[in-house]
Motif scaffolding. Structure first.
Motif, PDB file in Angstrom:
ATOM      1  N   LEU A   1     -28.593   3.870  35.761  1.00 25.29           N
ATOM      2  CA  LEU A   1     -27.121   3.305  36.491  1.00 25.29           C
ATOM      3  C   LEU A   1     -26.045   4.538  36.806  1.00 25.29           C
ATOM      4  O   LEU A   1     -25.807   4.531  38.010  1.00 25.29           O
ATOM      5  CB  LEU A   1     -26.610   1.924  35.940  1.00 25.29           C
ATOM      6  CG  LEU A   1     -27.406   0.821  35.942  1.00 25.29           C
ATOM      7  CD1 LEU A   1     -26.690  -0.238  35.291  1.00 25.29           C
ATOM      8  CD2 LEU A   1     -27.744   0.387  37.460  1.00 25.29           C
TER       9      LEU A   1
ATOM     10  N   MET B   1     -16.526   1.670  34.374  1.00 25.04           N
ATOM     11  CA  MET B   1     -17.450   1.292  33.357  1.00 25.04           C
ATOM     12  C   MET B   1     -17.745  -0.275  33.663  1.00 25.04           C
ATOM     13  O   MET B   1     -18.663  -0.913  32.966  1.00 25.04           O
ATOM     14  CB  MET B   1     -16.139   0.847  32.354  1.00 25.04           C
ATOM     15  CG  MET B   1     -15.864   2.052  31.338  1.00 25.04           C
ATOM     16  SD  MET B   1     -14.704   1.830  29.968  1.00 25.04           S
ATOM     17  CE  MET B   1     -13.310   1.978  31.099  1.00 25.04           C
ATOM     18  N   SER B   2     -17.237  -1.064  34.661  1.00 23.51           N
ATOM     19  CA  SER B   2     -17.648  -2.486  34.729  1.00 23.51           C
ATOM     20  C   SER B   2     -18.946  -2.560  35.171  1.00 23.51           C
ATOM     21  O   SER B   2     -19.731  -3.793  34.970  1.00 23.51           O
ATOM     22  CB  SER B   2     -16.803  -2.996  35.900  1.00 23.51           C
ATOM     23  OG  SER B   2     -16.765  -2.363  36.986  1.00 23.51           O
ATOM     24  N   ASP B   3     -19.600  -1.495  35.694  1.00 20.34           N
ATOM     25  CA  ASP B   3     -21.052  -1.658  36.217  1.00 20.34           C
ATOM     26  C   ASP B   3     -22.069  -0.906  34.987  1.00 20.34           C
ATOM     27  O   ASP B   3     -23.233  -1.076  35.299  1.00 20.34           O
ATOM     28  CB  ASP B   3     -21.206  -0.608  37.240  1.00 20.34           C
ATOM     29  CG  ASP B   3     -20.368  -1.362  38.483  1.00 20.34           C
ATOM     30  OD1 ASP B   3     -19.785  -0.410  39.187  1.00 20.34           O
ATOM     31  OD2 ASP B   3     -20.255  -2.670  38.536  1.00 20.34           O
ATOM     32  N   GLU B   4     -21.669  -0.828  33.685  1.00 22.28           N
ATOM     33  CA  GLU B   4     -22.695  -0.102  33.135  1.00 22.28           C
ATOM     34  C   GLU B   4     -22.938  -0.908  31.831  1.00 22.28           C
ATOM     35  O   GLU B   4     -23.505  -0.296  30.947  1.00 22.28           O
ATOM     36  CB  GLU B   4     -21.900   1.049  32.640  1.00 22.28           C
ATOM     37  CG  GLU B   4     -21.964   2.237  33.616  1.00 22.28           C
ATOM     38  CD  GLU B   4     -21.733   3.855  33.266  1.00 22.28           C
ATOM     39  OE1 GLU B   4     -21.651   3.982  32.147  1.00 22.28           O
ATOM     40  OE2 GLU B   4     -21.424   4.299  34.079  1.00 22.28           O
ATOM     41  N   GLY B   5     -22.544  -1.949  31.740  1.00 27.62           N
ATOM     42  CA  GLY B   5     -22.909  -2.915  30.456  1.00 27.62           C
ATOM     43  C   GLY B   5     -22.161  -2.629  29.153  1.00 27.62           C
ATOM     44  O   GLY B   5     -21.362  -1.695  28.963  1.00 27.62           O
TER      45      GLY B   5
ATOM     46  N   ASP C   1     -21.534   1.306  27.306  1.00 32.69           N
ATOM     47  CA  ASP C   1     -21.073   2.300  28.179  1.00 32.69           C
ATOM     48  C   ASP C   1     -20.273   3.395  27.288  1.00 32.69           C
ATOM     49  O   ASP C   1     -20.093   2.987  25.896  1.00 32.69           O
ATOM     50  CB  ASP C   1     -19.961   1.897  29.145  1.00 32.69           C
ATOM     51  CG  ASP C   1     -19.109   2.783  29.900  1.00 32.69           C
ATOM     52  OD1 ASP C   1     -19.796   3.779  30.279  1.00 32.69           O
ATOM     53  OD2 ASP C   1     -18.048   3.010  29.918  1.00 32.69           O
TER      54      ASP C   1
END
Ligand SMILES: [Cu+2]
Lengths: 209, 181
Positions: free
Chosen positions: B24, B104-108, B111
């Motif tokens: 990602l 960060m919110s997209d990396e699970g 992170d």
């Protein structure tokens, strides 16, 4: 943004469970069912399902004394975080948000909760450096933070046994999970460094058991 | 120094998550955090000069002698420009890190904080680059003076064409929330 965070985390967990074949059979299989479970989560942080167990390791605290994490914190609500004091970005953010959340927490939690910061850059983060750093965050709180350091192999082993990715690049690339263990010694929730104090405060009483 | 054995059953799915995060993250680097609005309405704190606008700046109160500054920079002009240097009078040195890294919110849950230098940042016309915790910061190293809430810090961005842009960044306290962008 928060909702997206939760569903993305659920998706990643779901996808990985599916890939490793651990959980598909009794949950009806697939990412969708896992996402649905996570959307019903009582937590605003990342729900740890299955729960994580309180780890065991001994390092050196900010007074220079040995600190047996499991022995000293068993039965005590504890937040464990791995970072380094010269991180300008995510570490002060999550540490500050933890402090704000704990300061606003119900008295029974505020008076007991222990925060343990383990350095991923133990060469720089000597006990005095840790003591100075943590004093910026725990000044208003009844329970002072614990800062742990040691040789590189020991802090790496502590990360492994906890279950977070071992930091790289001299400790600068590190996990950003603040893991919350309740009195049962299990962690059901962790907060990423971008979780704000209100959301941490929401989860504190739920995960305390 | 004693450490328990790692539970072997716990490692594989974490590895998979870490790998997914890497994939990602790589996708994010390729896509960048760039928008394409050419006639934006700028926030009231925007500083504009030579086709470049900078706004939303703040500095997180440091807990050591290392601090981080955040801001949004947008190319509102017709030609590409490049950030070639950054500095601040309160710091011995300054450097951009992790510019273009996915938030960060997209990396699970796996992170990682990181500190990959971004020595130059190219801004095509319409590009918007937002620095926020976990996805880019201006690191101030060796800070001196009193950087506390209520004070402001001058940040200097040197652009190849727009020249030197100075932004006043208010200081956000250690326990305050991150301003939303
Ligand atoms: Cu940095």
């Amino acid at each position: 943004m928060l909702r997206r965070l939760r569903s993305t985390a659920a998706l990643l967990v779901g996808a990985s469970l599916a890939l490793t074949g651990c959980a598909a059979s009794d949950q009806g299989g697939g990412v969708a069912s896992v996402s649905q479970v996570a959307n019903d989560s009582a937590y605003r942080g990342v729900e740890l399902n299955p729960e994580w167990q309180r780890p065991s390791f001994t390092l050196t605290d900010q007074t220079g004394q040995p600190y047996d994490f499991k022995a000293r914190t068993t039965g005590v609500p504890t937040i464990l975080y791995f970072g380094y004091t010269h991180c300008p970005d995510v570490c002060p953010l999550i540490m500050g948000q933890l402090s704000a959340a704990i300061d606003a927490a119900p008295k029974d939690i505020r008076s007991k909760l222990q925060v343990v910061f383990v350095s991923t850059d133990p060469v720089t983060d000597t006990p005095p450096v840790l003591a100075s750093y943590l004093s910026k965050f725990d000044g208003a709180l009844p329970v002072k933070y614990v800062g742990l350091t040691g040789d590189v192999a020991s802090v790496e082993a502590a990360q492994s046994t906890t279950g977070v990715p071992v930091a790289e690049d001299g400790g600068k690339t590190h996990s950003t999970m603040a893991i919350y263990y309740g009195t049962s010694n299990e962690a059901h929730v962790a907060w990423l460094a971008n979780t704000n104090a209100d959301d941490i405060g929401h989860d504190l009483p739920i995960g305390v058991k | 120094m004693s450490v328990d054995q790692v539970d072997p059953g716990r490692l594989p799915w974490r590895l998979v998550i870490a790998l997914l995060a890497v994939v990602l993250g790589a996708t994010a680097l390729v896509m960048g955090l760039r928008g394409g609005d050419r006639s934006p309405r700028l926030p009231s704190d925007a500083v504009t000069q030579g086709g470049i606008a900078v706004y939303g700046a703040y500095v997180r109160e440091p807990a050591t002698d290392t601090a981080a500054a955040y801001f949004t920079i947008r190319n509102i002009g017709d030609t590409a420009d490049t950030v070639v240097a950054v500095s601040s009078p309160v710091a011995k040195s300054a450097m951009l890190h992790d510019v273009g890294k996915k938030p960060m919110s997209d990396e699970g849950p796996m992170d990682s904080g990181s500190m990959v230098p971004s020595p130059t940042v190219v801004l095509e016309p319409g590009d918007v680059v937002t620095l926020q915790p976990g996805s880019g910061h201006l690191m101030l190293d060796g800070v001196t003076g009193t950087i506390v809430p209520g004070s402001t810090v001058n940040l200097k961005l040197v652009l190849e064409h727009a020249g030197t842009i100075t932004v006043k960044a208010p200081v956000v306290g250690l326990t305050e929330r991150a301003p939303s962008t």
